[in-house]
Design an enzyme around this catalytic site. Structure first.
Site, PDB file in Angstrom:
ATOM      1  N   CYS A   2       0.875  -1.177   0.000  1.00 20.11           N
ATOM      2  CA  CYS A   2       0.000   0.000   0.000  1.00 20.11           C
ATOM      3  C   CYS A   2       0.909   1.222   0.000  1.00 20.11           C
ATOM      4  CB  CYS A   2      -0.914  -0.009   1.226  1.00 20.11           C
ATOM      5  SG  CYS A   2      -2.009   1.423   1.319  1.00 20.11           S
ATOM      6  N   GLU A 109      -2.892   1.375  -6.044  1.00 21.90           N
ATOM      7  CA  GLU A 109      -1.788   0.547  -6.517  1.00 21.90           C
ATOM      8  C   GLU A 109      -1.469   0.982  -7.940  1.00 21.90           C
ATOM      9  OE1 GLU A 109      -0.134  -1.216  -4.607  1.00 21.90           O
ATOM     10  OE2 GLU A 109      -1.386  -2.171  -3.091  1.00 21.90           O
TER      11      GLU A 109
END
Length: 233
Positions: A2, A109
């Site tokens: 993340c 992402e």
């Protein structure tokens, strides 16, 4: 992993989603941070701790490094692999005593397309907030003379969400989030929660967003960053 996330809800909103009693409006009217749509490492979003059976929202730095790493000016760690967080010397003390929840709406992402980084936004299909497992060396009401911050616990995403990345944050349902936060939850149980209770990939949806997300600037902060890419055309 993340590398960015969104945290645009109020403390009251996240507390209600966790199942906390938010009927006392006066308790939840102050202290809310501004809506953050593109949180990068080094920023200070809210993390949730449990103190005397009550939720505490605390703004703190996303990232952690040891005093030796700080002296060497190394970049802070922002994620901790769940496989190593419990047993590894680096994060073990935080796993045992500093479990927190990082609330949000979703995370970003990237894929590589035509030599450029293409961001994707990932969120729950049911539009509920996400509660990411985190760990910190910050201690409530304790004087500390070292750098303090949090990292997000990640797991193997079984090949990735649409091949976006092979790691993803551990995202918990409210019941498991409370157990994760509780200092009375044995370490072995907390490890089991992190390793087996994260929401499955099919609980999420994702889409491409504008490459403006790539700019890690505190002023690059608008709801439009979450819009599907075709809405920008």
């Amino acid at each position: 992993m993340c590398g960015r996330f969104e945290q645009s809800g109020t403390h009251k909103y996240y507390a209600r989603a966790l199942g906390a009693d938010v009927s006392n409006d006066q308790e939840w009217t102050g202290g809310d941070h501004m809506a953050l749509y593109n949180i990068a490492p080094g920023r200070c979003p809210s993390m949730i701790m449990l103190h005397n059976h009550r939720l505490e929202f605390i703004s703190h730095t996303w990232g952690y490094r040891t005093p030796e790493e700080a002296a060497a000016k190394k970049k802070p760690w922002i994620n901790a692999r769940v496989e190593k967080a419990l047993t590894g010397r680096y994060f073990r003390h935080m796993f045992r005593e500093g479990r927190v929840i990082i609330p949000g709406g979703g995370w970003f992402e990237w894929t590589l397309e035509n030599g450029k980084k293409q961001p994707w936004y990932i969120k729950r299909k049911d539009d509920e907030p996400i509660f990411m497992a985190g760990i910190t060396n910050f201690r409530l009401y304790t004087q500390q003379n070292v750098e303090v911050g949090f990292v997000i616990v990640t797991e193997d995403s079984s090949g990735g969400m649409v091949d976006i990345h092979d790691r993803r944050p551990v995202v918990l349902e409210p019941e498991d989030a409370w157990r994760w936060l509780d200092v009375n939850t044995p370490v072995e149980e907390a490890a089991h929660i992190a390793q087996s209770r994260s929401l499955p990939s099919d609980a999420f949806t994702w889409w491409k967003v504008d490459r403006a997300v790539n700019r890690a600037d505190p002023f690059n902060n608008s709801k439009e960053l979450l819009a599907p890419l075709d809405e920008h055309v």
